[in-house]
Design an enzyme around this catalytic site. Structure first.
Site: not given
Lengths: 252, 192
Positions: B76, B174, B176
């Site tokens: 990001c 993202h 994650e």
């Protein structure tokens, strides 16, 4: 193409998931971590956790729960309930929340929106609005829907965008728990008037309700609780139904 | 050991948790030696470009990042800071990738927030990922397309969902927070 989001909401009271109807009559709906994991498997796009008791003494319980959720869940999640200051927000974010939902506290002190946005970015600030149709217009209610503010919902939404809100979570108190569909008129009014995402909440009772929401308003997400908690509408079925109806959704 | 770069940008906890779920130990650090000696470095971030760059420079971390020889993954804001410059606060960035970072024109909602499909993959990060997989984005600025683009996403304009050059990898989305797909991409990076 950006997908429409399906968001289960978990109301949390003393560490358990609960659900009320029209903001009263609370009943138990299970362990939040187990439910959250189930939703990840089913393909939910985000999760929202609202701590509805949120007294100061219970804060530590919430932080522990947020931290546990962050360990178990690889989806974006929002945490709200009783966040009254930038310090409260910072603690919940440090515990692993992606976004903070604020409601009554933002009405009482609108600068809170700006403070959280300045420190963590607008994408972090979800302004939750509980709205009810009274005296011929949609007005904002606070304190879990118990206190009228006389503010017009559309005005408050616009003000909040100016202050730095990144998203609006719009719950219709008239529709909440009724399973008769979303409050399309106010969702439409708000989502047409502002340039940030609107999450529609309150009233979803069928898969068609979501289709109508996405086809007739600019809402980018639909949020619901009991229909998901009690398995009345399984998320995978909802997603494939929406996909069949040409609504862009994320399918696993 | 995997090192996660500690600086004044959020979202570090969720990256840490994602690594733990994959069974990797990691350390969140701004210590130069630890960073230089780590097997892999992750450069995460949600925040604002100008203040983040200023912080990195003040701590001498900009030079550390440029000197890393092991695989590095920017996420990001991490991706954006690895580009040449950003319109956000007219910030001069690290210049690993020659791309400029621009603000989305507000012809649609900004930020670009939610799940969007990525395709035209290049490189090891996307091994085993099906074209048009959905990943989770939250951003108002984007990196242009360039020869280093390793995946493309389209929102308002086509932009770099991922960049790759030598030992430097980066994703605008993202991983994650991108459920199973994201986990696979992170795993691909960790197994480089």
């Amino acid at each position: 193409m950006l997908k429409k989001r399906i968001i289960p909401c978990l109301d949390i009271q003393n560490g358990r998931t609960v659900k009320g109807i029209n903001f009263i009559g609370i009943k138990d709906a299970g362990d939040p971590i187990e439910l959250a994991k189930k939703y990840v498997c089913q393909g939910a796009d985000e999760l929202v956790f609202l701590d509805i008791t949120a007294t100061i003494e219970k804060r530590a319980t919430l932080h522990a729960l947020v931290s546990e959720i962050s360990k178990e869940i690889d989806l974006p999640f929002t945490v709200g309930g009783g966040i009254n200051s930038i310090e409260d927000a910072a603690k919940v974010i440090a515990a692993g929340a992606d976004k903070i939902a604020i409601n009554s506290s933002a009405i009482k002190r609108p600068e809170l929106i700006t403070e959280i946005a300045a420190r963590f970015g607008s994408q972090c600030v979800v302004l939750a609005i509980d709205t009810k149709y009274v005296d011929g217009e949609w007005q904002v209610f606070i304190n879990g829907g118990r206190t009228p503010t006389k503010l017009k919902t559309i005005d408050w939404a616009k003000t909040a965008v100016g202050l730095g809100a990144g998203e609006i979570l719009l719950t219709s108190m008239n529709n909440d728990g009724t399973k008769k569909g979303f409050a399309l008129d106010i969702v439409n009014t708000v989502s047409e008037a502002i340039n940030i995402p609107v999450i529609a909440s309150g009233g979803a009772g069928s898969m068609e309700d979501f289709k109508v929401l996405f086809n007739t308003t600019k809402a980018t997400a639909g949020l619901a609780a009991s229909i998901f908690h009690y398995g009345e509408i399984p998320i995978p079925e909802l997603k494939s139904y929406l996909k069949t109806n040409q609504i862009p959704v994320r399918c696993k | 050991m995997i090192a996660i770069l500690k600086y004044n940008a959020g979202n570090i906890k969720s990256v840490e948790n994602a690594l733990l779920r994959l069974g990797y130990d990691c350390v969140v650090t701004d210590d130069k030696t630890t960073l230089l000696e780590a097997d892999k470095v992750i450069f995460p971030g949600v925040g604002e470009a100008k203040s983040a760059m200023r912080y990195l420079k003040n701590k001498g971390l900009d030079q550390v990042i440029l000197n890393l020889k092991q695989p590095v993954l920017g996420i990001c804001l991490g991706l954006q800071l690895m580009c040449s410059e950003s319109e956000e606060g007219n910030t001069r960035c690290l210049g690993i990738f020659k791309n400029k970072v621009l603000r989305f024109e507000e012809t649609d909602l900004v930020p670009h927030m939610g799940w969007n499909n990525i395709n035209r993959f290049k490189g090891e990060l996307f091994e085993g990922i099906e074209s048009d997989a959905d990943t989770y984005f939250v951003h108002s600025y984007y990196a242009e397309l360039s020869e280093d683009t390793a995946a493309i996403c389209e929102y308002i304009v086509p932009f770099s969902a991922s960049l790759e050059k030598k030992n430097f990898y980066a994703t605008q989305f993202h991983p994650e927070k991108s459920a199973g797909i994201g986990q696979k991409i992170l795993k691909n990076f960790l197994e480089l």
